[in-house]
Design an enzyme around this catalytic site. Structure first.
Site, PDB file in Angstrom:
ATOM      1  N   CYS A  93       0.832  -1.205   0.000  1.00 59.61           N
ATOM      2  CA  CYS A  93       0.000   0.000   0.000  1.00 59.61           C
ATOM      3  C   CYS A  93       0.865   1.253   0.000  1.00 59.61           C
ATOM      4  O   CYS A  93       1.445   1.620   1.031  1.00 59.61           O
ATOM      5  CB  CYS A  93      -0.933  -0.012   1.216  1.00 59.61           C
ATOM      6  N   CYS A 107      -0.531   4.162   2.108  1.00 55.83           N
ATOM      7  CA  CYS A 107      -0.298   4.003   3.553  1.00 55.83           C
ATOM      8  C   CYS A 107       1.174   4.234   3.911  1.00 55.83           C
ATOM      9  O   CYS A 107       1.484   4.862   4.913  1.00 55.83           O
ATOM     10  CB  CYS A 107      -0.647   2.586   4.015  1.00 55.83           C
ATOM     11  N   ASP A 108       2.071   3.687   3.116  1.00 57.68           N
ATOM     12  CA  ASP A 108       3.456   3.549   3.579  1.00 57.68           C
ATOM     13  C   ASP A 108       4.498   4.424   2.887  1.00 57.68           C
ATOM     14  O   ASP A 108       5.656   4.451   3.328  1.00 57.68           O
ATOM     15  CB  ASP A 108       3.887   2.074   3.439  1.00 57.68           C
TER      16      ASP A 108
END
Ligand code: NAP
Length: 332
Positions: free
Chosen positions: A138, A141-142
């Site tokens: 992701c 997200c990251d």
């Protein structure tokens, strides 16, 4: 035997299911979450979350524990069962949720079984599988955890293109690896990708006809072993992270034949109220068509389904009603 009829059974105790349960339980509805593992879903194995409002930085397991405690405080129950094998409408209008152990009954159901990232199944993927060690699924997200690092992104669909473009905002360099010489992604996204590649001093490079054979490192990712499938040439690409975007598989196989799904297995629904093709059965989170695949949107889906429940209880005929306002982008 008289069965204990729940107001609502929530299938899957990830963020979407817990978001739904918070609202149904606070609404004094008899709420049962069925979960085959432990609550949490995909975020249970996420080590750092920075994109959930109200938390600067929290690990997934801690966030889930808070969510679980919160729903239980309001009376929701969580039942660990063997996997749900079917959801069936009964003649009396209630719904059977059939597990390997038991048949549970509810007035309404919210399906939130989530989805799983498709894996590459190459050496190193499992070993380094969390953003802290360097393998992520992701980018949204990251990406901030890979600031000023070289990263490899893998895939050629819409997700790969969107997420790769997002990665270029953080990484010093992104090497996008695709197994063919043509992208599956939408033309408009590919054009955006090409614009980025062609920028002067671009930090994006694309390697076509290339696959990852292995992800290597010592404690964390240090390189990816890449192979050109046309020339067979193998190279070790130094990198601090590998992002894998090769598709998502919704956990909906147990619903095949009972609900309408798209060709990839995502459950069809109306995006405004999350009604499925089976009256009384709502869907929430990553397993539905059009999901944004984010923690916060999964929770929000659960809340939407929980609120829509009341419209269904009030008048089951509401299920097939069409609200023209939802269909118009302008709302008119
Ligand atoms: P996808 O469309 O299935 O694309 C998966 C990509 O990964 C493909 O390029 C595929 O290559 C590649 N791939 C699959 N297995 C691989 C392997 N073992 N090794 C290397 N590469 C592999 O998945 P997605 O991009 O996650 O999208 C899922 C769905 O959501 C799609 O319907 C998509 O349109 C939709 N979506 C839409 C948007 C949007 O509209 N903005 C954004 C994201 C997702 P091949 O092309 O060679 O098969």
């Amino acid at each position: 035997m008289t069965r204990d009829i729940q107001d609502v059974i929530i299938v899957g105790g990830g963020p979407a299911g817990l978001g739904a349960a918070l609202y149904t339980a606070r609404d004094k509805l008899k709420t049962l979450i069925v979960e085959k593992y432990i609550p949490g879903g995909q975020i249970l194995t996420t080590d750092r979350i920075e994109n959930y409002p109200g938390f600067d930085n929290i690990d997934g397991a801690s966030l889930v524990m808070k969510m679980q405690k919160q729903v239980e405080t309001f009376g929701a129950r969580i039942k660990q069962t063997s996997a749900v094998t079917a959801v069936e409408k009964r003649e009396d209008g209630n719904i059977d949720v059939i597990t390997g152990d038991d048949t549970l009954v509810a007035r309404a159901v919210i399906l939130s079984p989530g989805s799983s990232y498709r894996h590459l199944d190459v050496p190193g993927e499992e070993e380094f599988r969390n953003a802290g060690a360097g393998v992520s699924y992701c980018g949204t997200c990251d990406a901030p955890f890979f600031r000023d690092k070289v990263v490899v992104s893998i895939g050629g669909g819409n997700t790969a293109v969107e997420e790769t473009l997002h990665l270029t905002k953080y990484a010093s360099k992104v090497i996008m690896v695709h197994r063919r010489d043509e992208f599956r992604a939408a033309k408009i996204l590919v054009e955006e990708l090409m614009d980025k590649v062609n920028e002067p001093n671009s930090n994006l490079e694309i390697k076509y006809d290339t696959v990852a054979l292995a992800i290597e490192g010592d404690g964390r990712v240090q390189s990816a072993k890449l192979q050109n499938v046309k020339t067979q040439a193998v190279e070790d690409q130094a990198c601090g992270g590998v992002f894998i975007f090769v598709g998502t598989v919704p956990n909906t196989h147990f619903l095949e034949g009972s609900l309408e799904m798209n060709e990839s297995g995502f459950i069809k629904c109306d995006a405004a109220r999350l009604r499925t093709s089976m009256p009384g059965v709502f869907v929430a989170g990553d397993c539905r068509v059009g999901a944004d695949m984010q923690l916060v949107t999964a929770v929000a889906d659960g809340v939407t389904a929980a609120m829509a429940l009341n419209e269904y209880y009030r008048d089951p005929a509401w299920w097939n009603s069409v609200n023209e306002e939802y269909l118009q982008p302008s709302g008119v």
